[in-house]
Design a protein around this motif. Structure first.
Motif: not given
Length: 219
Positions: A32-34, A64-66, A152-156, A199-200
Motif C-alpha cells: 500500500e505504501k509502495s 506477489y502477482s499484483l 467491484p474490481r472486474p467492473y473497474l 484496492w481500486g
C-alpha cells in the motif's frame, strides 16, 4: 501422552498462524505504501517467500502477482514489462486447478487479476496485441463477474479497458461509463475479508468522474 501431543500440535499451528498473519499485515502494508520500482521489487520478493511457505493459500501468490503487475507499469522497456507480467501470470495461474475448492469471491479476484495481466500486455503494444490478448482479458473478466457479481474490481478493469480503447476498436467513454459506475456503486457496499484484496476504489471514482465529464462536454 496423546493429550500432550495434541497440545504441542495446537501450539505449533498457532505459532504458524501468527507468523502468517504478521507476514500478511507487513506485506500488505508495504504494498500500500509502495511508489518506486525498488518498493515493488521488495514487495514481490517478500510475497514470493510467503507464497513458498503457504502454497495452499492463494493470497500470498495473488499479492506477489499484483506486485509484479504494478512493477510492469513502472518499467519503460517492453521486454522487462513482459517479464514481470509473465511472472505474475505464472503464479496466479497455479490456482486455476483449485477453483472448485475455494470461495467464489476468491475465484473472482484471481480472474480479475488475470484480466489485469492480459490488459497490461495489450498496453505494451496495442496495435499488435489487441486481438491476441483482448479476448482473453474480456473472457476472464466476464467469468470474474459471474463468480461474484458484487465484486467491484472486474467492473473497474473492464471499464478501464474500454476507457483506453478507441471507440473504433470497441471502446470509448460511452462503453466505459456504465462499467465504471457499477464499480463505484459496488465499492460503496463491498465488504472484504481480512487480508483479501481491497484496492481500486480511488481509481474507479477518478475514472468515473473523468468519463462523466468527457461525455458531458461532448454533448
Amino acid at each position: 501422552m496423546i493429550y500432550k501431543f495434541f497440545i504441542i500440535l495446537l501450539f505449533s499451528f498457532s505459532l504458524s498462524s501468527n507468523r502468517y498473519e504478521q507476514a500478511m499485515e507487513r506485506g500488505i502494508n508495504m504494498l500500500e505504501k509502495s511508489e518506486t520500482r525498488e518498493d515493488y521489487i521488495k514487495c514481490s520478493n517478500f510475497f514470493y517467500r510467503v507464497h513458498q511457505a503457504q502454497k495452499d493459500n492463494w493470497l500470498p501468490g495473488y499479492y506477489y502477482s499484483l506486485s509484479n503487475v504494478r512493477l510492469s507499469l513502472i518499467e519503460k522497456e517492453s521486454f522487462i514489462k513482459d517479464e514481470y507480467l509473465d511472472k505474475a501470470l505464472k503464479i496466479v495461474s497455479l490456482y486455476d486447478s483449485v477453483f472448485s475448492d475455494i470461495d467464489s469471491l476468491a475465484v473472482s479476484e484471481i480472474l480479475t487479476l488475470k484480466g489485469m495481466i492480459f490488459s497490461s500486455k495489450i498496453m505494451i503494444d496495442p496495435m499488435t496485441r489487441g486481438r491476441e490478448f483482448g479476448s482473453q482479458a474480456s473472457n476472464v473478466i466476464e467469468d470474474a463477474i459471474l463468480y461474484a457479481k458484487y465484486n467491484p474490481r472486474p467492473y473497474l478493469i473492464s471499464g478501464q479497458m474500454k476507457f483506453y480503447t478507441p471507440a473504433a476498436f470497441g471502446g470509448g467513454m460511452e462503453k466505459a461509463m456504465p462499467l465504471l459506475e457499477s464499480a463505484v456503486n459496488f465499492y460503496n457496499i463491498f465488504k472484504f475479508e481480512k487480508y483479501w484484496p481491497n484496492w481500486g476504489e480511488d481509481l474507479a471514482i477518478k475514472m468515473y468522474e473523468q468519463a462523466k465529464k468527457t461525455l458531458q462536454n461532448s454533448n
